[in-house]
Scaffold this motif. Structure first.
Motif, PDB file in Angstrom:
ATOM      1  N   ALA A 112       0.817  -1.210   0.000  1.00  0.00           N
ATOM      2  CA  ALA A 112       0.000   0.000   0.000  1.00  0.00           C
ATOM      3  C   ALA A 112       0.854   1.264   0.000  1.00  0.00           C
ATOM      4  CB  ALA A 112      -0.928  -0.003   1.215  1.00  0.00           C
ATOM      5  N   ALA A 113       2.016   1.178   0.651  1.00  0.00           N
ATOM      6  CA  ALA A 113       2.894   2.352   0.751  1.00  0.00           C
ATOM      7  C   ALA A 113       3.738   2.551  -0.495  1.00  0.00           C
ATOM      8  CB  ALA A 113       3.805   2.199   1.978  1.00  0.00           C
ATOM      9  N   CYS A 114       3.835   1.513  -1.337  1.00  0.00           N
ATOM     10  CA  CYS A 114       4.726   1.572  -2.495  1.00  0.00           C
ATOM     11  C   CYS A 114       3.915   1.564  -3.782  1.00  0.00           C
ATOM     12  CB  CYS A 114       5.693   0.400  -2.460  1.00  0.00           C
ATOM     13  SG  CYS A 114       6.936   0.477  -3.775  1.00  0.00           S
ATOM     14  N   VAL A 115       3.104   2.585  -3.981  1.00  0.00           N
ATOM     15  CA  VAL A 115       2.289   2.730  -5.179  1.00  0.00           C
ATOM     16  C   VAL A 115       2.484   4.139  -5.712  1.00  0.00           C
ATOM     17  CG1 VAL A 115      -0.051   2.780  -6.113  1.00  0.00           C
ATOM     18  CG2 VAL A 115       0.577   1.035  -4.461  1.00  0.00           C
ATOM     19  N   GLY A 116       2.771   4.253  -7.004  1.00  0.00           N
ATOM     20  CA  GLY A 116       2.977   5.565  -7.595  1.00  0.00           C
ATOM     21  C   GLY A 116       1.719   6.403  -7.575  1.00  0.00           C
ATOM     22  N   THR A 117       1.903   7.708  -7.452  1.00  0.00           N
ATOM     23  CA  THR A 117       0.775   8.642  -7.503  1.00  0.00           C
ATOM     24  C   THR A 117       0.287   8.756  -8.944  1.00  0.00           C
ATOM     25  OG1 THR A 117       1.643   9.894  -5.633  1.00  0.00           O
ATOM     26  CG2 THR A 117       0.038  11.007  -7.055  1.00  0.00           C
ATOM     27  N   ASP A 118      -1.000   8.505  -9.164  1.00  0.00           N
ATOM     28  CA  ASP A 118      -1.531   8.497 -10.525  1.00  0.00           C
ATOM     29  C   ASP A 118      -1.798   9.931 -10.987  1.00  0.00           C
ATOM     30  OD1 ASP A 118      -2.620   7.835 -12.933  1.00  0.00           O
ATOM     31  OD2 ASP A 118      -4.322   6.704 -12.140  1.00  0.00           O
ATOM     32  N   VAL A 119      -1.099  10.315 -12.053  1.00  0.00           N
ATOM     33  CA  VAL A 119      -1.279  11.667 -12.601  1.00  0.00           C
ATOM     34  C   VAL A 119      -1.922  11.605 -13.983  1.00  0.00           C
ATOM     35  CG1 VAL A 119       0.612  12.646 -11.257  1.00  0.00           C
ATOM     36  CG2 VAL A 119       1.088  11.649 -13.510  1.00  0.00           C
ATOM     37  N   SER A 120      -2.659  10.521 -14.240  1.00  0.00           N
ATOM     38  CA  SER A 120      -3.275  10.336 -15.559  1.00  0.00           C
ATOM     39  C   SER A 120      -4.201  11.479 -15.947  1.00  0.00           C
ATOM     40  CB  SER A 120      -4.065   9.029 -15.589  1.00  0.00           C
ATOM     41  OG  SER A 120      -3.218   7.911 -15.443  1.00  0.00           O
ATOM     42  N   ALA A 121      -4.860  12.067 -14.969  1.00  0.00           N
ATOM     43  CA  ALA A 121      -5.825  13.128 -15.269  1.00  0.00           C
ATOM     44  C   ALA A 121      -5.168  14.343 -15.905  1.00  0.00           C
ATOM     45  CB  ALA A 121      -6.557  13.537 -13.991  1.00  0.00           C
ATOM     46  N   THR A 122      -3.905  14.568 -15.580  1.00  0.00           N
ATOM     47  CA  THR A 122      -3.211  15.757 -16.105  1.00  0.00           C
ATOM     48  C   THR A 122      -2.132  15.415 -17.127  1.00  0.00           C
ATOM     49  OG1 THR A 122      -1.693  15.701 -14.214  1.00  0.00           O
ATOM     50  CG2 THR A 122      -3.646  17.104 -14.029  1.00  0.00           C
ATOM     51  N   GLU A 123      -1.689  14.157 -17.146  1.00  0.00           N
ATOM     52  CA  GLU A 123      -0.658  13.740 -18.107  1.00  0.00           C
ATOM     53  C   GLU A 123      -1.218  12.607 -18.973  1.00  0.00           C
ATOM     54  OE1 GLU A 123       3.288  14.722 -15.357  1.00  0.00           O
ATOM     55  OE2 GLU A 123       3.049  12.744 -16.268  1.00  0.00           O
ATOM     56  N   LYS A 124      -1.567  12.967 -20.191  1.00  0.00           N
ATOM     57  CA  LYS A 124      -2.172  11.986 -21.098  1.00  0.00           C
ATOM     58  C   LYS A 124      -1.084  11.252 -21.870  1.00  0.00           C
ATOM     59  CE  LYS A 124      -6.419  12.861 -20.043  1.00  0.00           C
ATOM     60  NZ  LYS A 124      -7.248  11.830 -19.353  1.00  0.00           N
ATOM     61  N   LYS A 125      -0.419  10.343 -21.141  1.00  0.00           N
ATOM     62  CA  LYS A 125       0.652   9.581 -21.785  1.00  0.00           C
ATOM     63  C   LYS A 125       0.838   8.247 -21.068  1.00  0.00           C
ATOM     64  CE  LYS A 125       4.463  11.711 -19.162  1.00  0.00           C
ATOM     65  NZ  LYS A 125       5.746  12.459 -19.283  1.00  0.00           N
ATOM     66  N   ILE A 126       1.511   7.332 -21.755  1.00  0.00           N
ATOM     67  CA  ILE A 126       1.855   6.015 -21.213  1.00  0.00           C
ATOM     68  C   ILE A 126       3.215   5.626 -21.768  1.00  0.00           C
ATOM     69  CG2 ILE A 126       1.249   3.568 -21.035  1.00  0.00           C
ATOM     70  CD1 ILE A 126      -1.546   4.237 -21.906  1.00  0.00           C
ATOM     71  N   ASN A 127       4.034   5.016 -20.934  1.00  0.00           N
ATOM     72  CA  ASN A 127       5.255   4.341 -21.376  1.00  0.00           C
ATOM     73  C   ASN A 127       4.998   2.838 -21.342  1.00  0.00           C
ATOM     74  OD1 ASN A 127       6.802   6.704 -21.739  1.00  0.00           O
ATOM     75  ND2 ASN A 127       7.258   6.793 -19.561  1.00  0.00           N
ATOM     76  N   PHE A 128       5.126   2.189 -22.488  1.00  0.00           N
ATOM     77  CA  PHE A 128       4.717   0.799 -22.663  1.00  0.00           C
ATOM     78  C   PHE A 128       5.916   0.009 -23.178  1.00  0.00           C
ATOM     79  CE2 PHE A 128       1.387  -1.958 -25.221  1.00  0.00           C
ATOM     80  CZ  PHE A 128       1.765  -3.074 -24.511  1.00  0.00           C
ATOM     81  N   SER A 129       6.404  -0.966 -22.366  1.00  0.00           N
ATOM     82  CA  SER A 129       7.521  -1.831 -22.768  1.00  0.00           C
ATOM     83  C   SER A 129       6.993  -3.186 -23.198  1.00  0.00           C
ATOM     84  CB  SER A 129       8.505  -2.024 -21.602  1.00  0.00           C
ATOM     85  OG  SER A 129       9.330  -0.902 -21.448  1.00  0.00           O
ATOM     86  N   ASN A 130       7.433  -3.641 -24.379  1.00  0.00           N
ATOM     87  CA  ASN A 130       6.977  -4.926 -24.907  1.00  0.00           C
ATOM     88  C   ASN A 130       8.148  -5.614 -25.604  1.00  0.00           C
ATOM     89  OD1 ASN A 130       5.235  -7.032 -25.591  1.00  0.00           O
ATOM     90  ND2 ASN A 130       3.731  -5.723 -26.588  1.00  0.00           N
ATOM     91  N   TRP A 131       7.875  -6.851 -26.081  1.00  0.00           N
ATOM     92  CA  TRP A 131       8.864  -7.629 -26.827  1.00  0.00           C
ATOM     93  C   TRP A 131       8.951  -7.141 -28.269  1.00  0.00           C
ATOM     94  CZ3 TRP A 131      11.274 -11.734 -24.192  1.00  0.00           C
ATOM     95  CH2 TRP A 131      10.718 -12.067 -22.963  1.00  0.00           C
ATOM     96  N   PRO A 132      10.069  -7.366 -28.945  1.00  0.00           N
ATOM     97  CA  PRO A 132      10.180  -6.962 -30.352  1.00  0.00           C
ATOM     98  C   PRO A 132       9.193  -7.698 -31.257  1.00  0.00           C
ATOM     99  CG  PRO A 132      12.358  -7.378 -29.411  1.00  0.00           C
ATOM    100  CD  PRO A 132      11.351  -7.873 -28.414  1.00  0.00           C
ATOM    101  N   LEU A 133       8.722  -6.989 -32.277  1.00  0.00           N
ATOM    102  CA  LEU A 133       7.879  -7.561 -33.336  1.00  0.00           C
ATOM    103  C   LEU A 133       6.663  -8.272 -32.779  1.00  0.00           C
ATOM    104  CD1 LEU A 133      10.691  -9.037 -35.629  1.00  0.00           C
ATOM    105  CD2 LEU A 133       9.733  -6.729 -35.618  1.00  0.00           C
ATOM    106  N   TYR A 134       5.969  -7.619 -31.854  1.00  0.00           N
ATOM    107  CA  TYR A 134       4.884  -8.269 -31.120  1.00  0.00           C
ATOM    108  C   TYR A 134       3.609  -7.430 -31.167  1.00  0.00           C
ATOM    109  CZ  TYR A 134       3.908 -11.995 -27.650  1.00  0.00           C
ATOM    110  OH  TYR A 134       3.465 -13.116 -26.979  1.00  0.00           O
ATOM    111  N   ILE A 135       3.473  -6.633 -32.236  1.00  0.00           N
ATOM    112  CA  ILE A 135       2.300  -5.786 -32.403  1.00  0.00           C
ATOM    113  C   ILE A 135       2.116  -5.573 -33.899  1.00  0.00           C
ATOM    114  CG2 ILE A 135       3.476  -3.542 -32.379  1.00  0.00           C
ATOM    115  CD1 ILE A 135       1.233  -2.543 -30.496  1.00  0.00           C
ATOM    116  N   ASP A 136       0.918  -5.184 -34.299  1.00  0.00           N
ATOM    117  CA  ASP A 136       0.662  -4.928 -35.717  1.00  0.00           C
ATOM    118  C   ASP A 136       1.524  -3.754 -36.183  1.00  0.00           C
ATOM    119  OD1 ASP A 136      -1.154  -3.613 -33.822  1.00  0.00           O
ATOM    120  OD2 ASP A 136      -2.027  -2.629 -35.577  1.00  0.00           O
ATOM    121  N   MET A 137       2.060  -3.899 -37.406  1.00  0.00           N
ATOM    122  CA  MET A 137       2.941  -2.866 -37.942  1.00  0.00           C
ATOM    123  C   MET A 137       2.821  -2.839 -39.465  1.00  0.00           C
ATOM    124  SD  MET A 137       7.071  -2.386 -37.462  1.00  0.00           S
ATOM    125  CE  MET A 137       6.921  -2.222 -35.691  1.00  0.00           C
TER     126      MET A 137
END
Length: 410
Positions: free
Chosen positions: A60-85
């Motif tokens: 409970a003490a180790c959870v990031g503060t969610d700023v989604s309401a003011t920052e419309k962004k995401i950092n998304f890490s995935n494997w290579p060649l694993y999405i439509d392109m």
């Protein structure tokens, strides 16, 4: 320029490399073999001091503060060649998400191996520090470890209704995520048998693969321990999901006999594909996604077989790291990819098992042939024969990998 040979790995490093999942992912994606050295370094780092499991209060003490309401962004890490392109390197489904939500996605293909990635982020996650990612994609066995450590944020399931409604029944309420709020399968795959009909007759069982005289010296098995040993366990009537040390050792003895007799030519990553296509290998343990690609080639007689004893199933899972600061944005992206139309768009490109109910109907609009492919949309009978490998502790992982390497002779 020809690269100088790398020095041989120590037995400990070889054991760790086997446990990483490197063969499935790094080689499957066609990355250079030189990446193995990086993977070993990360894996060795990951096997240092045992990380501590967080208590409920620590979580409970180790959870990031969610700023989604003011920052419309995401950092998304995935494997290579694993999405439509597209041919011009655009990712239509991600572009569609941004158009729909106005959330910008920084998409990074920086997960080449589970243990390597774990080694890169473990110190920050253990110390409740940001890893600059709001979503990461990990394979079941590593995902279960990270969840058990308390290093992920649970989804607000009220904000992921598509996921809750549409995830395949076979992927619901998994033992390490019973409430379905820590891991959303991105794609899944099957491990079974394959053979080249130009050089051999059909193969139906693991025992045939390991003992049939006409296959001697023309067989390959996977260097991924969970896949190969998992199938051998099934051939012995043992469930990989509940494997004991004694069962594991018995499976290795069976595998060892096949190596000693010359039945098995080699242990491979996905480089078995070329040898199987040429007929240099007659039969092998194989991954479903690879065989879809080989079978589609003109004149191919390569076929995937569901062994009579059963299949190994695995999934790669979207997860929100505990320190992430864009949780609500990440939940929107998870839910977006569980829209059947979007899921079909991805599946048409990557050819793995689509984890989304309803996507098969949408695939008929994109590619009717793919919509009937049981390796992308397995039927209930096939899924009923699919088994996963029990989540191992770090200590078990190292022990089992070292034993497997001794059989491989690597």
């Amino acid at each position: 320029m020809r690269k100088p040979p790398r020095p041989p790995l120590s037995p400990e490093a070889r054991a760790v490399l086997s446990a990483t999942g490197l063969s499935r992912r790094t080689l499957m994606r066609g990355l250079l073999a030189g990446g193995a050295a990086v993977a070993v370094g990360g894996a060795l780092a990951a096997c240092g001091t045992k990380p501590a499991k967080r208590s409920a209060s620590e979580k409970a003490a180790c959870v990031g503060t969610d700023v989604s309401a003011t920052e419309k962004k995401i950092n998304f890490s995935n494997w290579p060649l694993y999405i439509d392109m597209t041919d011009d390197k655009k990712r239509p489904s991600l572009d569609g998400f941004t158009t729909k939500t106005h959330i910008a996605v920084t998409y990074t293909e920086d997960i080449n191996d589970n243990n390597e990635f774990f080694g890169k982020v473990r110190n920050q996650l253990q110390g409740c520090q940001s890893i600059d990612r709001d979503l990461m994609v990990l394979t079941d066995w590593m995902a279960s470890r990270v969840v058990a450590l308390g290093w992920t944020q649970p989804f607000d399931t009220a904000k992921t209704p598509n996921f809750t409604k549409n995830v395949l029944s076979a992927l619901r309420n998994r033992p390490w995520d019973k409430d379905m709020n820590h891991a959303a399968p991105w794609q899944s795959g099957l491990t079974g048998l394959a053979y080249n009909g130009k050089v051999t007759k059909e193969i139906r069982t693991i025992d045939e693969l390991l003992t049939r005289p006409d296959l001697k010296g023309k067989v390959a098995v996977l260097a991924e321990m969970r896949d190969t040993v998992g199938l051998v366990l099934l051939s012995m009537g043992k469930d990989p999901a509940t494997v004991s040390d004694a069962d594991y050792d018995a499976a290795l003895e069976k595998l060892k006999r096949a190596v000693a007799s010359g039945q098995i030519r080699k242990f491979t990553g996905n480089d078995y594909k070329e040898d199987l296509a040429k007929g240099d290998l007659a039969a092998c343990i194989a991954w479903s996604g690879d065989i879809i690609q080989l079978a589609a080639e003109e004149g191919s007689q390569v076929k995937f077989v569901t062994p009579e004893e059963g299949l190994i199933v695995w999934s790669d899972n979207m997860m929100i790291p505990a320190p992430a600061t864009h949780k609500a944005n990440a939940e929107q992206l998870i839910d977006y990819y569980y829209d059947p139309a979007v899921a079909a768009q991805v599946a048409a490109s990557v050819n793995y098992i689509c984890p989304v109910e309803g996507a098969q109907d949408e695939m008929r609009k994109i590619d009717p042939e793919l919509a009937t492919n049981p390796l992308i949309f397995p039927d209930a009978a096939m899924l009923a024969k699919a088994h996963d490998f029990r989540a191992l502790t770090e200590e078990e992982d190292k022990k089992y990998a070292a034993k497997f390497e001794s059989v491989r002779g690597a």
